[in-house]
Design an enzyme around this catalytic site. Structure first.
Site, PDB file in Angstrom:
ATOM      1  N   SER A 238       0.832  -1.199   0.000  1.00  0.00           N
ATOM      2  CA  SER A 238       0.000   0.000   0.000  1.00  0.00           C
ATOM      3  C   SER A 238       0.863   1.244   0.000  1.00  0.00           C
ATOM      4  CB  SER A 238      -0.924   0.001   1.212  1.00  0.00           C
ATOM      5  OG  SER A 238      -0.281   0.643   2.284  1.00  0.00           O
ATOM      6  N   LYS A 239       0.228   2.358  -0.362  1.00  0.00           N
ATOM      7  CA  LYS A 239       0.940   3.633  -0.419  1.00  0.00           C
ATOM      8  C   LYS A 239       1.433   4.034   0.965  1.00  0.00           C
ATOM      9  CE  LYS A 239      -0.441   5.840  -4.578  1.00  0.00           C
ATOM     10  NZ  LYS A 239      -1.502   5.168  -5.282  1.00  0.00           N
TER      11      LYS A 239
END
Ligand code: GLU
Length: 433
Positions: A238-239
């Site tokens: 994920s970011k």
């Protein structure tokens, strides 16, 4: 023509950088050119300054481009093409309000089926269209014989059921384009012939192809969708995960050469493990990339980083802030990151921390060493130095070696002193100060 089309909505993700690198390497192979397009049409999500940051990162990675576009500058083309599609009956205005659509989505959810726009406004009369007080959105009419499949350079033939697609929105009520519409048009206008991007866009490709077909654009655009990158736990990176951010990795002490090497190695069959971008140009092929997701392994990246520090030129190491390149290379035996190696080198040049136990002997050895420095009689060989010092001070065994080690390396254990000595010999005065 290849392109990299980042959105300036956050830190650059390693998945984006991988796409940029692969597009760039492919463009070098066939000389067809490479452009960068900042996809800044989502005003709410844009973060000021992120575009400059992305361009800075590309520069740092040695990725150059022929043209830089900002998607928002193409707004008038997006609107003109929407008007063209409307006038040709290939798109229609839809006046359904948010609440009605939301309600239909809710019902679909309760019935356990995926929501698709039901075509309410597709067949409105001219009167209903022209006398409608609400601002409409423009939706694409999906032709009966629409083809939702395409050939992917990595995945092979990709097909979707037509029931997955509805008359999706091209232009919103505020006259701004959706991502698919802007992207399809820009790729067409900018002469893009191959789109390489993340797998999360795979279902956008049939939509973008349909848009270009509706506009009468017949040039073929090749597509390749890169498998996603998973974290060590096997989940999509994920970011929010630190190591997914290129900026974080650079700040952490990874060299851009190593990150590029690692991202081209990931999920790929390569002729060797350590290489430069220019070397990858010689053999890189989309066909060698695996179809399955790749796992990001920071330990592997660290090992590659070490190799790149070892192989870096003096000039490059100096650029990275190492005044003594040979010391940087030397410490790769103990550490992998630029930051860690700098810490180790700085420690040598910092005031020495010496336990009481060794204080007195350290002082004696230090004076003897300084005398050799003053007389310019330091031997090149460490063994010889030990003999001279031992004789001068009358010390031997641990009472001699430990303080000597502390004086030279400022650590009670560490690298082979004889090797270290050769590298710091000329700096002893500074080191012992
Ligand atoms: N702006 C999109 C993204 O960052 C671009 C996708 C594409 O390459 O078409 O994901």
């Amino acid at each position: 023509m290849y392109r990299f089309a980042p959105s300036p909505t956050g830190d650059m993700h390693i998945g984006n950088l991988r796409a940029a690198l692969i597009n760039y390497v492919c463009s070098l192979q066939d000389n067809s050119g490479f452009i960068v397009r900042i996809e800044d049409t989502d005003k709410e999500r844009n973060i000021p300054g992120k575009d400059a940051e992305i361009l800075e990162i590309l520069k740092e990675f040695g990725i150059s481009y022929q043209m830089l576009y900002y998607q928002s500058k193409n707004l008038k083309f997006h609107q003109e093409f929407a008007a063209k599609l409307l006038s040709e009956g290939k798109a229609f205005l839809c006046f359904c309000d948010e609440a009605t659509l939301e309600n239909k989505k809710q019902i679909a959810k309760e019935q356990g089926r995926a929501y698709r726009y039901d075509g309410t406004c597709e067949h409105l009369s001219a009167d209903e269209v022209f006398n409608n007080p609400r601002p409409g959105v423009v939706r694409l009419k999906i032709p009966k014989d629409a083809d939702f499949s395409f050939d992917d350079e990595i995945k092979g033939r990709v097909s979707f059921e037509s029931c997955n697609f509805d008359s999706f929105v091209l232009l919103r009520a505020d006259k701004t384009p959706t991502y698919n519409f802007a992207c399809a048009i820009d790729d067409m206008l900018e002469g893009v012939s191959c789109v390489i991007r993340g797998e999360d866009h795979v279902s956008n490709t049939p939509r973008q192809n349909l848009i270009r077909q509706a506009l009468g654009y017949n040039s073929k655009i090749k597509h390749a969708h890169l498998p996603i990158i998973l974290n060590a736990q096997g989940q999509k990176m994920s970011k929010r995960e630190n190591s997914s951010s290129v900026k974080w990795l650079l700040n952490q002490g990874y060299m851009s050469e190593a990150i590029a090497n690692y991202l081209l190695l990931l999920g790929n069959k390569t002729p060797c493990e350590i290489f430069t971008l220019q070397e990858a140009k010689e053999w890189f092929s989309l066909k060698s990339l695996s179809k399955s997701p790749a796992k990001f392994d920071e330990d592997k990246l660290a090992q590659i980083n070490r190799e790149h520090i070892r192989q870096a030129s003096d000039a490059r190491l100096k650029q990275l802030g190492f005044t003594k390149p040979e010391l940087a290379r030397f410490f790769t035996q103990e550490a992998s990151l630029i930051t860690q190696i700098k810490e180790k080198i700085n420690k040598i040049y910092s005031p020495k921390i010496i336990d009481d136990e060794w204080q007195a002997n350290a002082k004696i050895i230090k004076n003897a060493l300084l005398e050799l420095v003053e007389n310019k009689s330091l031997p090149d060989d460490f063994k010889q130095l030990q003999n001279i010092l031992s004789q001068k001070t009358g010390l031997k065994g641990k009472a001699f070696f430990m303080p000597l080690r502390l004086l030279l390396s400022n650590a009670s254990h560490g690298p082979e002193l004889s090797q270290l000595y050769a590298l710091i010999k000329d700096d002893l005065k500074e080191i012992l100060k």
